[in-house]
Every structure is written in C-alpha cells, then in structure tokens.
Design a protein around this motif. Structure first.
Motif, short mmCIF file in Angstrom:
data_model
loop_
_atom_site.label_atom_id
_atom_site.label_comp_id
_atom_site.label_asym_id
_atom_site.label_seq_id
_atom_site.Cartn_x
_atom_site.Cartn_y
_atom_site.Cartn_z
N ALA A 1 26.72 -9.39 57.67
CA ALA A 1 27.66 -10.55 57.65
C ALA A 1 26.82 -11.71 57.73
O ALA A 1 25.83 -11.91 58.15
CB ALA A 1 28.47 -10.40 58.73
N ARG A 2 27.62 -12.57 57.14
CA ARG A 2 27.05 -14.24 56.88
C ARG A 2 28.22 -14.98 57.62
O ARG A 2 29.46 -14.81 57.25
CB ARG A 2 26.94 -14.38 55.51
CG ARG A 2 25.78 -13.58 54.95
CD ARG A 2 25.52 -14.40 53.38
NE ARG A 2 24.46 -13.72 52.92
CZ ARG A 2 23.02 -13.85 52.87
NH1 ARG A 2 22.72 -15.05 53.53
NH2 ARG A 2 22.34 -13.24 52.01
N ILE B 1 24.88 -16.09 68.60
CA ILE B 1 25.16 -15.33 67.48
C ILE B 1 23.90 -14.29 67.31
O ILE B 1 22.88 -14.90 67.25
CB ILE B 1 25.55 -15.80 66.18
CG1 ILE B 1 26.82 -16.69 66.44
CG2 ILE B 1 25.81 -14.64 65.29
CD1 ILE B 1 28.11 -15.95 66.93
N LYS B 2 24.02 -13.17 67.71
CA LYS B 2 22.97 -12.28 67.46
C LYS B 2 23.05 -11.29 66.50
O LYS B 2 24.14 -10.71 66.27
CB LYS B 2 22.67 -11.52 68.83
CG LYS B 2 22.30 -12.46 69.88
CD LYS B 2 22.24 -11.46 71.37
CE LYS B 2 21.61 -12.35 72.45
NZ LYS B 2 20.21 -12.52 72.53
N ARG C 1 22.95 -15.65 58.30
CA ARG C 1 22.96 -14.06 57.95
C ARG C 1 22.50 -13.39 59.14
O ARG C 1 21.64 -13.50 59.87
CB ARG C 1 21.67 -14.05 56.71
CG ARG C 1 21.88 -12.49 56.21
CD ARG C 1 20.64 -12.38 55.12
NE ARG C 1 20.73 -11.07 54.76
CZ ARG C 1 19.50 -10.21 54.85
NH1 ARG C 1 18.58 -10.76 55.47
NH2 ARG C 1 19.45 -9.02 54.54
N CYS C 2 23.34 -12.28 59.31
CA CYS C 2 23.04 -11.13 60.09
C CYS C 2 22.90 -9.97 59.32
O CYS C 2 24.01 -9.29 58.87
CB CYS C 2 24.19 -10.93 61.35
SG CYS C 2 24.45 -12.30 62.34
N ALA C 3 21.57 -9.51 59.20
CA ALA C 3 21.35 -8.26 58.35
C ALA C 3 21.86 -7.01 58.86
O ALA C 3 22.29 -6.14 58.00
CB ALA C 3 19.70 -8.34 58.26
N THR C 4 22.03 -6.72 60.18
CA THR C 4 22.52 -5.66 60.55
C THR C 4 23.86 -5.43 61.06
O THR C 4 24.75 -4.74 60.68
CB THR C 4 21.54 -5.25 61.85
OG1 THR C 4 20.27 -5.19 61.46
CG2 THR C 4 21.65 -3.92 62.34
#
Length: 92
Positions: free
Chosen positions: A21-22, A39-40, A72-75
């Motif tokens: 998610a972004r 935010i992690k 950006r949260c890649a996972t």
C-alpha cells in the motif's frame, strides 16, 4: 488524490491493509495525553516508515496529506497508535 483510495480507521494498533500500500493521507483525533502514530511496513515488527507525534489535547484533530508523494509500504501497512483517540489512514 486518486479515486481508487481506501481507508481504515483504528482506535488501537492494527493492520491498515494486509498487502502492499501507499499511504496517501492520515487524519487523527488526539487524546488528553501526548501520543504518537507510527506506520510500519510488514506488521507490528516491521520497519517504521512514518512516525508522528500528537499533542496532548482531547479536541485536537489534524489532516496530513501525502498524496503528492505517498509513503510506500511494500509488504503491508500497520499502525501503532499510542494515546490517540482514533486515526484514519487513506491508502492506495
């Protein structure tokens, strides 16, 4: 902001979204005690990608827009909510 955004409102630690998610924006309602929102990426033990301090004011609210440069949260996106009444996270 993009029209395909979704949101999650939390009053305690939890998943914002269980996939990539972004983060486009955050709206929070503070509490009577100074607190924070983190935010992690990757769940509760993941890397912190954003950390915000919140004021000690039961009536304070704030909207923060990241839509020009989403975080950006890649996972997965996970929020750690400390002494905050609620937080709404908008993501794409």
């Amino acid at each position: 902001m993009r029209s395909d955004g979704k949101s999650t409102t939390l009053t305690a630690d939890g998943n914002v979204f269980a996939g990539p998610a972004r983060i486009a924006s955050i709206y929070y309602v503070a509490s009577g005690t100074a607190g924070s929102i983190a935010i992690k990426d990757g769940g509760s033990g993941g890397s912190t990608v954003l950390e915000l301090a919140t004021p000690a004011s039961a009536t304070a609210t704030q909207y923060i827009d990241f839509s020009d440069n989403p975080i950006r949260c890649a996972t997965s996106a996970y929020a750690v909510v400390t002494d905050v009444t609620s937080v709404t996270v908008v993501y794409v």
